[in-house]
Scaffold this motif. Structure first.
Motif, PDB file in Angstrom:
ATOM      1  N   PRO A 230      -6.616   7.927 -14.434  1.00 27.03           N
ATOM      2  CA  PRO A 230      -5.470   8.419 -13.659  1.00 27.03           C
ATOM      3  C   PRO A 230      -5.771   8.682 -12.190  1.00 27.03           C
ATOM      4  CG  PRO A 230      -6.273  10.093 -15.195  1.00 27.03           C
ATOM      5  CD  PRO A 230      -6.961   8.822 -15.549  1.00 27.03           C
ATOM      6  N   ARG A 231      -6.964   9.185 -11.858  1.00 27.71           N
ATOM      7  CA  ARG A 231      -7.234   9.504 -10.450  1.00 27.71           C
ATOM      8  C   ARG A 231      -7.311   8.233  -9.606  1.00 27.71           C
ATOM      9  NH1 ARG A 231     -12.061  13.485  -9.012  1.00 27.71           N
ATOM     10  NH2 ARG A 231     -13.378  11.714  -9.615  1.00 27.71           N
ATOM     11  N   ILE A 232      -8.033   7.249 -10.085  1.00 29.06           N
ATOM     12  CA  ILE A 232      -8.123   5.988  -9.344  1.00 29.06           C
ATOM     13  C   ILE A 232      -6.744   5.341  -9.244  1.00 29.06           C
ATOM     14  CG2 ILE A 232      -8.995   3.619  -9.496  1.00 29.06           C
ATOM     15  CD1 ILE A 232     -11.654   4.721 -10.382  1.00 29.06           C
ATOM     16  N   ALA A 233      -5.964   5.418 -10.314  1.00 25.51           N
ATOM     17  CA  ALA A 233      -4.616   4.840 -10.285  1.00 25.51           C
ATOM     18  C   ALA A 233      -3.770   5.487  -9.199  1.00 25.51           C
ATOM     19  CB  ALA A 233      -3.953   5.013 -11.650  1.00 25.51           C
ATOM     20  N   LEU A 234      -3.836   6.812  -9.099  1.00 26.81           N
ATOM     21  CA  LEU A 234      -3.040   7.530  -8.109  1.00 26.81           C
ATOM     22  C   LEU A 234      -3.493   7.201  -6.688  1.00 26.81           C
ATOM     23  CD1 LEU A 234      -0.826   9.670  -7.653  1.00 26.81           C
ATOM     24  CD2 LEU A 234      -2.635  11.395  -7.679  1.00 26.81           C
ATOM     25  N   LEU A 235      -4.805   7.204  -6.456  1.00 24.49           N
ATOM     26  CA  LEU A 235      -5.330   6.915  -5.121  1.00 24.49           C
ATOM     27  C   LEU A 235      -5.001   5.484  -4.694  1.00 24.49           C
ATOM     28  CD1 LEU A 235      -8.849   8.610  -5.440  1.00 24.49           C
ATOM     29  CD2 LEU A 235      -6.894   9.433  -4.102  1.00 24.49           C
ATOM     30  N   ALA A 236      -5.151   4.533  -5.617  1.00 24.63           N
ATOM     31  CA  ALA A 236      -4.862   3.136  -5.290  1.00 24.63           C
ATOM     32  C   ALA A 236      -3.384   2.943  -4.981  1.00 24.63           C
ATOM     33  CB  ALA A 236      -5.289   2.232  -6.441  1.00 24.63           C
ATOM     34  N   ALA A 237      -2.525   3.536  -5.795  1.00 28.61           N
ATOM     35  CA  ALA A 237      -1.086   3.391  -5.570  1.00 28.61           C
ATOM     36  C   ALA A 237      -0.674   4.006  -4.238  1.00 28.61           C
ATOM     37  CB  ALA A 237      -0.315   4.033  -6.719  1.00 28.61           C
ATOM     38  N   LEU A 238      -1.275   5.155  -3.883  1.00 23.51           N
ATOM     39  CA  LEU A 238      -0.956   5.789  -2.601  1.00 23.51           C
ATOM     40  C   LEU A 238      -1.387   4.905  -1.437  1.00 23.51           C
ATOM     41  CD1 LEU A 238       0.027   8.296  -1.031  1.00 23.51           C
ATOM     42  CD2 LEU A 238      -2.328   9.155  -1.141  1.00 23.51           C
ATOM     43  N   ALA A 239      -2.615   4.368  -1.512  1.00 28.99           N
ATOM     44  CA  ALA A 239      -3.111   3.520  -0.427  1.00 28.99           C
ATOM     45  C   ALA A 239      -2.258   2.265  -0.270  1.00 28.99           C
ATOM     46  CB  ALA A 239      -4.568   3.145  -0.691  1.00 28.99           C
ATOM     47  N   TYR A 240      -1.839   1.681  -1.383  1.00 27.75           N
ATOM     48  CA  TYR A 240      -1.021   0.465  -1.331  1.00 27.75           C
ATOM     49  C   TYR A 240       0.403   0.774  -0.882  1.00 27.75           C
ATOM     50  CZ  TYR A 240       1.088  -3.932  -2.933  1.00 27.75           C
ATOM     51  OH  TYR A 240       1.764  -5.129  -3.008  1.00 27.75           O
ATOM     52  N   ALA A 241       0.941   1.893  -1.342  1.00 24.45           N
ATOM     53  CA  ALA A 241       2.318   2.254  -1.000  1.00 24.45           C
ATOM     54  C   ALA A 241       2.502   2.431   0.500  1.00 24.45           C
ATOM     55  CB  ALA A 241       2.720   3.530  -1.729  1.00 24.45           C
ATOM     56  N   LEU A 242       1.461   2.920   1.199  1.00 21.65           N
ATOM     57  CA  LEU A 242       1.597   3.257   2.617  1.00 21.65           C
ATOM     58  C   LEU A 242       0.823   2.321   3.542  1.00 21.65           C
ATOM     59  CD1 LEU A 242       1.430   7.151   2.362  1.00 21.65           C
ATOM     60  CD2 LEU A 242       3.438   5.713   2.748  1.00 21.65           C
ATOM     61  N   HIS A 243       0.233   1.275   2.999  1.00 21.71           N
ATOM     62  CA  HIS A 243      -0.488   0.331   3.856  1.00 21.71           C
ATOM     63  C   HIS A 243       0.518  -0.402   4.747  1.00 21.71           C
ATOM     64  CE1 HIS A 243      -3.002  -2.964   5.202  1.00 21.71           C
ATOM     65  NE2 HIS A 243      -4.056  -2.402   4.636  1.00 21.71           N
ATOM     66  N   PRO A 244       0.336  -0.397   6.068  1.00 20.32           N
ATOM     67  CA  PRO A 244       1.367  -0.971   6.946  1.00 20.32           C
ATOM     68  C   PRO A 244       1.610  -2.458   6.721  1.00 20.32           C
ATOM     69  CG  PRO A 244      -0.608  -0.355   8.189  1.00 20.32           C
ATOM     70  CD  PRO A 244      -0.761   0.227   6.825  1.00 20.32           C
ATOM     71  N   HIS A 245       0.552  -3.229   6.440  1.00 25.34           N
ATOM     72  CA  HIS A 245       0.770  -4.651   6.154  1.00 25.34           C
ATOM     73  C   HIS A 245       1.541  -4.830   4.851  1.00 25.34           C
ATOM     74  CE1 HIS A 245      -1.600  -6.527   9.374  1.00 25.34           C
ATOM     75  NE2 HIS A 245      -2.457  -5.541   9.231  1.00 25.34           N
ATOM     76  N   ALA A 246       1.244  -3.994   3.862  1.00 22.99           N
ATOM     77  CA  ALA A 246       1.954  -4.094   2.583  1.00 22.99           C
ATOM     78  C   ALA A 246       3.428  -3.752   2.755  1.00 22.99           C
ATOM     79  CB  ALA A 246       1.308  -3.166   1.553  1.00 22.99           C
ATOM     80  N   ILE A 247       3.730  -2.751   3.577  1.00 22.30           N
ATOM     81  CA  ILE A 247       5.133  -2.408   3.830  1.00 22.30           C
ATOM     82  C   ILE A 247       5.809  -3.533   4.604  1.00 22.30           C
ATOM     83  CG2 ILE A 247       6.702  -0.737   4.877  1.00 22.30           C
ATOM     84  CD1 ILE A 247       4.426   1.329   4.715  1.00 22.30           C
ATOM     85  N   HIS A 248       5.135  -4.003   5.645  1.00 25.61           N
ATOM     86  CA  HIS A 248       5.714  -5.013   6.533  1.00 25.61           C
ATOM     87  C   HIS A 248       6.079  -6.282   5.773  1.00 25.61           C
ATOM     88  CE1 HIS A 248       6.519  -6.753  10.447  1.00 25.61           C
ATOM     89  NE2 HIS A 248       5.745  -7.787  10.176  1.00 25.61           N
ATOM     90  N   TYR A 249       5.213  -6.692   4.857  1.00 27.28           N
ATOM     91  CA  TYR A 249       5.444  -7.933   4.111  1.00 27.28           C
ATOM     92  C   TYR A 249       6.056  -7.657   2.741  1.00 27.28           C
ATOM     93  CZ  TYR A 249       2.759 -10.363   7.694  1.00 27.28           C
ATOM     94  OH  TYR A 249       2.329 -10.892   8.884  1.00 27.28           O
ATOM     95  N   SER A 250       6.941  -6.691   2.677  1.00 24.68           N
ATOM     96  CA  SER A 250       7.621  -6.427   1.410  1.00 24.68           C
ATOM     97  C   SER A 250       9.095  -6.114   1.630  1.00 24.68           C
ATOM     98  CB  SER A 250       6.963  -5.236   0.692  1.00 24.68           C
ATOM     99  OG  SER A 250       7.107  -4.044   1.438  1.00 24.68           O
ATOM    100  N   ARG A 251       9.608  -6.427   2.819  1.00 21.39           N
ATOM    101  CA  ARG A 251      10.970  -6.006   3.135  1.00 21.39           C
ATOM    102  C   ARG A 251      11.671  -7.031   4.021  1.00 21.39           C
ATOM    103  NH1 ARG A 251      11.532  -3.743   7.628  1.00 21.39           N
ATOM    104  NH2 ARG A 251      13.156  -2.333   6.907  1.00 21.39           N
ATOM    105  N   SER A 252      11.536  -8.291   3.633  1.00 17.92           N
ATOM    106  CA  SER A 252      12.208  -9.348   4.377  1.00 17.92           C
ATOM    107  C   SER A 252      12.497 -10.509   3.435  1.00 17.92           C
ATOM    108  CB  SER A 252      11.334  -9.822   5.546  1.00 17.92           C
ATOM    109  OG  SER A 252      11.960 -10.883   6.248  1.00 17.92           O
ATOM    110  N   ILE A 253      13.470 -11.335   3.814  1.00 14.22           N
ATOM    111  CA  ILE A 253      13.808 -12.517   3.015  1.00 14.22           C
ATOM    112  C   ILE A 253      12.848 -13.624   3.430  1.00 14.22           C
ATOM    113  CG2 ILE A 253      15.651 -14.134   2.391  1.00 14.22           C
ATOM    114  CD1 ILE A 253      17.649 -11.976   3.287  1.00 14.22           C
ATOM    115  N   TRP A 254      11.624 -13.484   2.961  1.00 10.87           N
ATOM    116  CA  TRP A 254      10.550 -14.400   3.339  1.00 10.87           C
ATOM    117  C   TRP A 254       9.683 -14.598   2.117  1.00 10.87           C
ATOM    118  CZ3 TRP A 254       5.917 -13.811   7.105  1.00 10.87           C
ATOM    119  CH2 TRP A 254       5.786 -14.970   7.878  1.00 10.87           C
ATOM    120  N   ALA A 255       9.219 -15.816   1.879  1.00 14.25           N
ATOM    121  CA  ALA A 255       8.522 -16.119   0.626  1.00 14.25           C
ATOM    122  C   ALA A 255       7.365 -15.163   0.358  1.00 14.25           C
ATOM    123  CB  ALA A 255       8.023 -17.565   0.660  1.00 14.25           C
TER     124      ALA A 255
END
Length: 624
Positions: A98-123
């Motif tokens: 559970p701890r690694i799961a929480l830390l990984a999800a937090l890092a991925y949820a707020l990573h700027p590249h991950a946010i940037h490439y998850s909110r556009s009509i682009w492949a």
């Protein structure tokens, strides 16, 4: 954690996303599919010149079944990526705790590249969750012997890899899982998965077979590059960007300094972003002893091998090629941090400090990106197109019009591809006032709206479309504005008087209806059918009294995708018209199988007659 991911990706309700050529072209293809107009066998061309699979369109068609609003579609894509954050949490929880799961999800949820490439009509913005599903299917299928995983792994991977070809670099990671779990293989389940996977490739194979020239050219280009392979640092630069969250436009706002594409750290705030990157490196180093060689190799194949594959210059490479690497990068960071926390178990203060530094680093990454979103609504950052909500205001104003003519648009951001998609369900015809050679005036058959793009240059038609009945829609400061001018009828031609031509209809449906010759210019008047099927050139030959050609001028015709049924157009080109000219010969031709083919004149019954129209200048109202 899902709420954090959702807020980072969806708090603007899709209003601040990009909507330019790629998004619009994909949207049009998806809407054509949804409305039964066509079933594409290829997607749009990739940035490296490699043909994309139609899977990009098939997946995007799902949200377009319910709406034609790009903001809503963007929100659906963002929600799908929030689901991807949940998938990463599930993977971490199931295999690491559970701890690694929480830390990984937090890092991925707020990573700027991950946010940037998850909110556009682009492949690239909607294939990562599919690839994560393929990874989970492989782990559960071949490590745990679950039949559903063995059936689903290959089809899911092939769907994701067809959305963007760079995902093929993740195949070795999945094969490693299969190799490790080879004793768990259920050949019936795996065989069924292979058959379903092959079925997903059929439309793409059909498309490639029909586009052999483009595919061959791409293959030859790759072969040519293989003769002079060199290593380049671009892929390593992108690795550093994705590990740190730097190198994106969100570090280019006044908030945190000047944008610098060579990874110079602009402020003390972003220096903290090196912390998760350090934990990623640590996670990879300690994985063999801490998690075993299976996970160490899997991390290496999924996170780092794709960058190594793109080190040679065999094709182009861009940051978005590596977006699917981000979830396991976050998982690696969590593994590294968890290992340190265990080592510091007796020292509670150090553990709290370490968690605090990590938390501040990922929180400031998300905060910086959200500030970036707020700022792009009011300023003009580098390479950031107009946010879509500005375009939606213009779209709403254009909805009453069935016919739209665009003046001064640019193909990438404000031209016909963008507005054809935005007005898909309201306008019957959208075209531009532009031609490759000379000038053009367009006269729609009925009422229409003229849409003048921001910072448009004065048209070659002069004041033909000027009107006091115009409405302006401002964009961001310094970006200009759109202007909508309604017309109940086409304006009267204010150029030289056109001489009529009769019985000059070509087999492509275009009619030549008039002409005017000057010493250095030729005007031709045409009537258009509906949208054409191929590009045409037109020619004007000047004949003397003996019927000999004494001059000629060829030019590109109005693009076939701009043709609207009933439109009259007047084209003009510069030409040296010999004074001895007594006959003007006009024709059209196209390129088929590397040879020029003339369009034939047809009679009233549709029978072909001649490959051109001869106009006797002494009798301008006749045509042979």
């Amino acid at each position: 954690m899902l709420l954090v991911a959702a807020f980072a990706r969806m708090s603007d309700l899709g209003r601040l996303t990009d909507y330019a050529y790629d998004q619009a072209t994909l949207s049009t293809l998806a809407l054509d599919l949804v409305n039964g107009k066509s079933i594409p066998t290829l997607g749009i061309q990739s940035s490296a010149g490699i043909p994309n699979s139609p899977m990009t369109v098939y997946v995007l068609a799902i949200p377009y079944l319910f709406t034609d609003d790009p903001q809503v579609v963007t929100m659906i894509i963002a929600a799908f990526n929030v689901f991807g954050v949940g998938l990463l949490w599930y993977l971490g929880y199931r295999y690491f705790g559970p701890r690694i799961a929480l830390l990984a999800a937090l890092a991925y949820a707020l990573h700027p590249h991950a946010i940037h490439y998850s909110r556009s009509i682009w492949a690239q913005d909607y294939h990562t969750p599919i690839l994560l599903l393929a990874l989970l299917a492989a782990l559960e299928g071949y490590l745990e012997g679950k039949r559903w995983g063995q059936i689903a792994m290959l089809p899911l991977f092939l769907i994701g890899a067809q959305i963007h070809y760079a995902a093929w670099t993740l195949l070795p990671a999945l094969l490693w899982i299969v190799l490790r779990g080879r004793q768990q293989i259920d050949w019936r389940a795996t065989g069924l998965g292979i058959l379903i996977g092959i079925a997903t490739l059929v439309p793409f194979a059909v498309g490639l077979s029909q586009a052999t020239d483009a595919a061959s050219a791409t293959a030859l280009d790759v072969v040519d590059r293989l003769d002079s392979l060199i290593l380049r640092n671009k892929a390593l630069l992108y690795l550093a960007r994705l590990m740190t969250g730097l190198g994106g436009p969100w570090v280019g706002m006044p908030l945190i300094g000047a944008y610098d594409v060579v990874l110079e750290f602009p402020s003390a705030i972003t220096l903290l972003w090196l912390v998760p990157a350090a934990f990623m490196a640590l996670g990879q180093v300690i994985s063999p002893r801490r998690r075993g060689w299976f996970w160490a190799v899997l991390f290496g194949l999924w996170v780092f091998l794709p960058f190594a594959i793109f080190l040679p210059n065999w094709t182009g490479v861009y940051p978005h090629y590596f977006i699917p690497n981000l979830p396991l990068m976050a998982l690696l960071a969590a593994v590294g941090l968890d290992w340190l926390l265990e080592r510091l178990a007796p020292r509670a203060a150090l553990r709290i400090a370490l968690m605090g530094v990590f938390g501040i680093a990922v929180l400031t990454q998300g905060w910086a990106y959200l500030r970036f979103l707020q700022n792009i609504d009011n300023v003009l950052p580098e390479l950031q197109p107009t946010p879509v909500h500005y375009l939606m205001s213009v779209r709403d104003a254009l909805k009453p019009y069935d016919d739209v003519l665009i003046a001064g648009g640019t193909t990438g951001e404000s031209g016909q591809p963008v507005w054809k998609a935005l007005l898909y369900n309201s306008a019957e015809c959208v075209r531009e006032l532009v031609i490759a050679s000379g000038g053009i005036a367009v006269f729609p058959e009925g009422p229409f709206a003229l849409l003048t793009a921001p910072n448009a240059l004065p048209p070659a038609t002069g004041d033909l479309y000027e009107s006091e009945n115009s409405t302006t829609y401002p964009l961001r400061p310094g970006e200009g504005s759109y202007t909508i001018t309604p017309f109940d009828n086409a304006p009267e031609w204010n150029g030289p008087e056109m001489q009529p031509v009769h019985l000059a209809r070509f087999d492509n449906g275009v009619e030549l209806t008039g002409y005017h010759l000057e010493e250095n210019r030729i005007y031709l008047q045409w009537k258009l059918p509906g949208q054409g099927e191929r590009a045409y050139q037109y020619f004007a030959h000047f004949l003397d009294s003996a019927g000999e050609k004494i001059g000629q001028q060829d030019a590109s015709f109005y693009p076939e995708y701009f043709w609207c049924a009933g439109d009259t157009i007047i084209t003009w080109i510069e030409a040296d018209v010999p004074t001895e000219t007594v006959t003007l010969r006009v024709g059209m031709y196209t390129l088929e199988n590397d040879r020029f083919v003339n369009s034939q004149l047809v009679d009233d019954a549709g029978n072909p007659t001649l490959p051109w129209a001869d106009i006797t200048l002494s009798a301008p109202d006749s045509s042979e």
